[in-house]
Design an enzyme around this catalytic site. Structure first.
Site, short mmCIF file in Angstrom:
data_model
loop_
_atom_site.label_atom_id
_atom_site.label_comp_id
_atom_site.label_asym_id
_atom_site.label_seq_id
_atom_site.Cartn_x
_atom_site.Cartn_y
_atom_site.Cartn_z
N GLY A 22 -4.79 70.30 24.64
CA GLY A 22 -4.48 70.41 26.01
C GLY A 22 -3.39 71.77 26.38
N HIS A 35 -12.77 57.57 12.69
CA HIS A 35 -12.16 58.47 12.40
C HIS A 35 -11.67 58.96 13.29
CE1 HIS A 35 -7.78 60.87 11.81
NE2 HIS A 35 -9.18 62.11 10.32
N LEU A 52 -7.88 69.97 14.01
CA LEU A 52 -6.33 70.81 14.07
C LEU A 52 -6.32 72.02 14.31
CD1 LEU A 52 -2.97 69.48 12.42
CD2 LEU A 52 -3.99 68.86 14.29
N ARG A 62 -17.40 66.98 9.75
CA ARG A 62 -15.99 67.52 10.19
C ARG A 62 -15.10 68.42 8.86
NH1 ARG A 62 -10.84 66.94 10.58
NH2 ARG A 62 -10.85 64.76 11.63
N ARG A 107 -16.00 64.50 3.27
CA ARG A 107 -15.41 63.09 4.30
C ARG A 107 -17.01 61.78 4.17
NH1 ARG A 107 -10.87 63.80 8.49
NH2 ARG A 107 -9.11 64.84 6.80
#
Lengths: 520, 232
Positions: free
Chosen positions: A15, A333, A375, A369, A273
């Site tokens: 945002g 997560h 990020l 991911r 992951r």
């Protein structure tokens, strides 16, 4: 009449990156958040932000894209991934220019730069730029300072109830519950960008901040927009057993091992992951407890590279990780799926509305991911999405009185609290790391049996946190149902979606899942 | 065990089962005893800064504080109480705004680990406002910019990438660095180990380089309250 060019809902890294970019374009922009600007999952991101700078070892955006696509199990869109990986270099340059205090390397090559990079799971090079293990925190707060100094207005306490549409069915604002006044508030704008975060918080065991209930996804869903890949919910392999506090992938990036109670290593710690989480889960299911072992790493280096992790391990597990094993378990997560957007970040089947960050599915993560790419998506696509949104023609603003029946009555908080717990536990048990037709159908039946329409809260509306909890729960249930439906329909195992009854990948499912509210 | 919670003008006692953190205890009270109890919480791991409160008069994060019998919990000081332990921290943004804390004039620099260390601790700020609550200057001057805003200002002045921090230095002269008594309460209160007092001292040094002086000193030196004037 509102002159807002862009209303941004959500004040996390996506945002604020979008808001700063919009301001650079000369737009009139407003950021609203349901709580306070820095209460979000962005500040909790630890490990790093990927960019193929090659500061440590040779790397390229092509390799970054290749790793990302591979980890997505062919579900990401190659063009979007290429865009993300190319924009990564600009994103880091932007963060460097606003003063993010990245960790550094000495004697750096002046043509490359001195930002330190570490290798995270599934990466073919040390690619994650980091600020110790406070990467998200430091990016978030630097963005906040920069946004404030750029005269960007941020309003707190505005909970999104519904998106407002004009007579052409284009989104031209949002109807909010103002927590600080206890009243409904309409905000109109020529374009609306959602950056409201993911829905990991709807699971009982998760690493997310309270309030990660996917409010933006639910609002889009109700307004007729499309959600995609909802079945792909990422489990992080290393969270503290019991409290589920995140121990970042950087712990393994710095050389940490995963061992079972027989002191055996059982998986490549730096595999993606989905692979590591499944291996840990299988160990635990077979009765072996699992530990993160950092004892062989130089203590001074650990203190330097991972101060936050050592602190939380000490606080919440009462363990000195430099000398003792740390018991861990996987927990939810990150949500790979979300609001389905095109390459302009425009929401599918909902004109005038845009979405970015974890709330969106911009086809860059697919079925799994990579660490360091969230990020990156938040900053790079945050910036890009504002530019794209502003480049389309503005929607007509039609102001009219908005009505909404807030669930206020003789409400019993225990009923609300128990229902919330029940939903969260159903998801964990039946829609967890491993799922099958039977468990999913059971979950579906259980959710359909819940009667949430009778739930209400009592008391004055101003500062009523229980009302917020109930609104979040209502949103959660939409998303839980959508997740289950998509999980049922994907009769294969792929990335984070692991079906016990369909154990391998099936080429007929090499495509995203889409769902609208009509199909629920 | 028993804990006491200040709500509006009364203090209410609750008997609770042992909880590992204060935040867990607050949730336990909310679900089992009084659903109207209002407080804020976010990350559960000491990084979002939302759940800061006073425990026995000292600032603590509810999510990291280990409870002890008879602890007394109150809302943070210096902010308007919204309800129970929930305070209005929106003033944080205007305080940051007033200090111009941001990198305004970027200059390309190849930073080293030594440069990184100059702002490493300061950038750990989670905006919990513990320092602001602990600061006694705000009791007498509600316009004082306060510790976290000044630490954030300092961090950009100390950043080699900032070519000219004059705007920041100019903005921290009034109700800023010279109003601090250097009592160090902020430093003791910070859950992240930041030392705002030290940062304020650094900002004073920097202010001197920009030609500012301690107004208290100049008042003493050139005022006539001490009879220094007219004696020569």
């Amino acid at each position: 009449m509102s002159n807002l060019d862009l209303l941004i809902i959500g004040s996390g890294i996506s945002g604020l990156s979008a808001a700063i970019s919009a301001k650079e374009e000369g737009a009139d922009v407003l950021v609203v958040t349901k709580s306070v600007p820095t209460k979000n999952n962005s500040v909790m991101a630890q490990g790093g932000i990927n960019a193929a700078l090659g500061n440590i070892k040779s790397d390229s955006t092509k390799l970054h894209a290749k790793d990302t696509l591979k980890s997505s199990h062919d579900l990401a869109n190659a063009n979007m991934v290429e865009l993300l990986c190319n924009e990564a270099i600009n994103a880091i340059e932007f963060l460097e220019k606003i003063g993010v205090s990245f960790s550094r390397i000495d004697n750096a090559c002046s043509t490359k730069g001195s930002i330190a990079q570490r290798k995270l799971g599934g990466a073919s090079a040390p690619r994650a730029c980091y600020a110790q293990d406070y990467t998200g925190l430091k990016i978030m707060h630097t963005l906040l300072d920069f946004a404030i100094s750029s005269n960007i207005e941020i309003k707190d306490g505005l909970f999104l109830l519904e998106l407002i549409k004009n007579s052409c069915s284009e989104v031209c604002g949002g109807l909010f519950f103002n927590f600080n006044s206890g009243k409904l508030e309409s905000i109109y704008a020529k374009r609306v960008l959602l950056a409201t975060g993911g829905y990991g918080g709807i699971y009982a065991k998760n690493t997310n901040s309270y309030g990660s209930s996917g409010d933006g996804l639910a609002a889009v869903f109700r307004a007729g927009g499309v959600l995609s890949n909802m079945e792909f919910v990422q489990f992080h392999p290393t969270t503290l057993k019991g409290s589920n506090i995140l121990i970042s992938e950087s712990a393994r990036g710095e050389g940490g091992y995963l061992v079972n109670c027989k002191n055996e290593r059982f998986v490549d710690e730096l595999a993606p992951r989905d692979v590591v989480a499944k291996a840990v889960f299988e160990q635990i299911s077979s009765g072996n407890s699992v530990y993160l072992d950092l004892r062989h790493i130089d203590e001074q280096h650990l203190k330097e590279a991972m101060p936050q992790e050592l602190k939380v391990i000490k606080t919440y597990a009462n363990v000195d990780a430099t000398k003792e094993l740390v018991e861990i378990e996987p927990a939810v997560h990150y949500s790979m799926g979300g609001i389905s957007v095109n390459s302009n970040f425009a929401v599918k089947s909902l004109a005038g509305c845009f979405a970015v960050g974890e709330c969106s599915d911009a086809s860059v993560h697919g079925a799994n991911r990579l660490g360091g790419n969230s990020l990156l998506e938040a900053v790079a696509f945050g910036r890009l999405s504002a530019k794209k949104a502003l480049s389309v023609a503005p929607n007509a603003i039609e102001q009219k009185e908005q009505k909404y029946n807030l669930p206020v009555g003789s409400g019993n908080y225990n009923e609300l609290s128990n229902t919330k717990k029940e939903v969260a536990e159903i998801l964990n048990k039946n829609v967890g790391l491993l799922r099958d037709e039977q468990s999913l159908k059971e979950a579906q039946d259980s959710l359909n049996r819940l009667n949430i329409d009778t739930l209400s809260v009592s008391g004055q509306l101003q500062y009523n946190t229980n009302l917020i909890e109930l609104l979040e729960l209502k949103n959660s249930i939409y998303l839980a149902k959508a997740t289950i439906k998509c999980a049922l329909e994907r009769k294969e195992s792929r990335g984070a979606h692991i079906r016990v009854d369909y154990t391998s990948e099936d080429a007929t499912y090499t495509k995203p899942s889409f769902i609208t509210i009509k199909e629920l | 065990m028993e804990i006491n919670i200040k709500r509006e003008n009364t203090t209410q006692s609750f008997n609770i089962e042992r909880a590992s953190t204060l935040l867990e205890a607050l949730y336990s009270i909310k679900t089992k005893q009084d659903s109207t109890l209002t407080f804020d919480s976010g990350c559960k791991s000491g990084i979002c800064g939302c759940c800061s409160v006073l425990v026995n008069g000292k600032e603590k994060l509810a999510c990291t504080h280990k409870l002890e019998d008879n602890d007394t919990i109150e809302p943070l000081r210096h902010y308007k109480v919204k309800k129970d332990l929930l305070v209005d921290k929106s003033a944080q943004l205007s305080l940051i705004k007033q200090t111009n804390a941001a990198l305004a004039n970027y200059k390309q620099e190849l930073l080293t680990t030594k440069d990184e260390n100059l702002t490493k601790i300061q950038t750990d700020c989670i905006l919990c406002s513990s320092c602001y609550s602990a600061c006694p200057v705000i009791d007498v001057n509600s316009n004082f910019l306060g510790p976290f805003a000044l630490t954030r200002a300092y961090r950009y002045t100390a950043d080699k990438r900032e070519e000219n921090p004059k705007d920041i230095i100019d903005s921290i002269q009034t109700n800023g660095v010279w109003d601090c008594t250097l009592c160090g309460e902020c430093t003791l209160a910070c859950p992240m180990g930041i030392d705002p007092k030290g940062d304020i001292v650094q900002l004073r040094n920097q202010s001197a380089k920009f030609g500012y002086m301690d107004p208290n000193f100049s008042n003493i030196g050139f005022g006539d309250g001490f009879g220094f004037n007219g004696g020569f």
